[in-house]
Design an enzyme around this catalytic site. Structure first.
Site, PDB file in Angstrom:
ATOM      1  CG  HIS A 185      -4.232  -4.390  -2.830  1.00  0.00           C
ATOM      2  ND1 HIS A 185      -4.225  -5.564  -2.120  1.00  0.00           N
ATOM      3  CD2 HIS A 185      -2.939  -4.141  -3.147  1.00  0.00           C
ATOM      4  CE1 HIS A 185      -2.975  -5.992  -2.004  1.00  0.00           C
ATOM      5  NE2 HIS A 185      -2.176  -5.147  -2.617  1.00  0.00           N
ATOM      6  CD  GLU A 196      -0.232  -5.870  -6.123  1.00  0.00           C
ATOM      7  OE1 GLU A 196       0.887  -5.603  -5.669  1.00  0.00           O
ATOM      8  OE2 GLU A 196      -1.266  -5.784  -5.446  1.00  0.00           O
TER       9      GLU A 196
HETATM   10  P1  13P Z   1       4.286  -7.833  -1.117  1.00  0.00           P
HETATM   11  O1  13P Z   1       5.337  -7.010  -1.859  1.00  0.00           O
HETATM   12  O2  13P Z   1       4.445  -7.756   0.368  1.00  0.00           O
HETATM   13  O3  13P Z   1       4.182  -9.206  -1.661  1.00  0.00           O
HETATM   14  O4  13P Z   1       2.893  -7.118  -1.412  1.00  0.00           O
HETATM   15  C1  13P Z   1       2.550  -6.851  -2.712  1.00  0.00           C
HETATM   16  C2  13P Z   1       1.370  -5.980  -2.703  1.00  0.00           C
HETATM   17  O5  13P Z   1       0.282  -6.413  -2.375  1.00  0.00           O
HETATM   18  C3  13P Z   1       1.561  -4.575  -3.089  1.00  0.00           C
HETATM   19  O6  13P Z   1       0.333  -3.963  -3.275  1.00  0.00           O
END
Ligand code: 13P
Length: 236
Positions: A85, A155
């Protein structure tokens, strides 16, 4: 194909009572709940339909202060483990090599690995730059790995926790690129790709309706059970 939602609670909520309540209120098929380590066992005992996920792992057991091993997670019936992450990379200095070791340990243990990739704000309006960056992350993470039981979460760092999600078109392009790259690097031809970054009920349907996107990795919105239940309804 059925879509999957992963609730990444990050370092929330504050206590076990809240964690139990949130788990009970968002327990559903097609959902994975990834609470912080201290709540894993309770959440695992609370959920009946959802699967249990972990936000991180360490590749070994033994003399590693502060670490939690793959085998410990497995005994708690964790099925999905998030690795790489961007918050781990940024705040805990995790390198691509670290991510690679974690990924291999999870795959070797027979659990599903959710590999997070995503470019930073410097590539926000630069598709080819974003592709190159993400392809490098994938290549490093998958080095010497079988890519079995792999899920990739795309992401973009600039979309996380900002209230400013990616456009569905850009997310779809990146998901297609990720599938291509993983297909080239391994035997997995159609790797599931989730989208994450400021997913809310207002925008979730736009991502979940894309054929390239197999689900969502949800942070903030997964902590609000009413909001998250509305998102869950979109995947049932
Ligand atoms: P948010 O949905 O709070 O933007 O976070 C995304 C995230 O990092 C999920 O792993």
């Amino acid at each position: 194909m059925a879509k999957l939602l992963i609730a990444n609670w990050k370092a929330n909520p504050e206590n076990l009572t809240e964690a139990r309540r949130l788990a009970r209120n968002t327990d559903s098929v097609r959902v994975v709940i990834a609470p912080p380590f201290p709540f894993l066992e309770t959440v695992g005992n609370t959920i009946k339909k959802a699967d249990l996920g972990s936000q991180d792992v360490f590749w070994s057991s033994g003399a590693y202060t502060g670490a939690v091993s793959v085998s410990q997670l497995k005994k708690l019936r964790v099925k999905y483990v998030i690795v790489g992450h961007s918050e781990r990379r940024r705040h805990f200095n995790e390198s691509n090599e670290t991510v690679n070791r974690k990924l291999k340990a999870v795959i070797d243990a027979g659990m599903k690995v959710v590999l997070c990739v995503g470019e930073g704000p410097e590539y926000r309006r630069n598709l080819s730059g974003a592709r190159t960056f993400v392809n490098h992350q994938l290549k490093s993470a998958l080095k010497g790995a079988s890519a079995k039981n792999l899920i990739v979460a795309y992401e973009p760092v600039w979309a996380i926790g900002t209230g400013s999600p990616d456009s569905p078109e850009h997310a779809a392009e990146m998901a297609a690129e990720i599938k291509n790259t993983v297909g080239r690097l391994s035997s997995q031809k159609d790797v599931p790709v989730l989208y994450g970054g400021s997913v809310t009920f207002r925008n979730a349907a736009r991502f979940l309706s894309l054929p390239e996107i197999s689900g969502a990795l949800v942070g903030g919105a997964s902590l609000d059970s009413r909001e998250f239940r509305k998102i869950i309804r979109l995947v049932l």
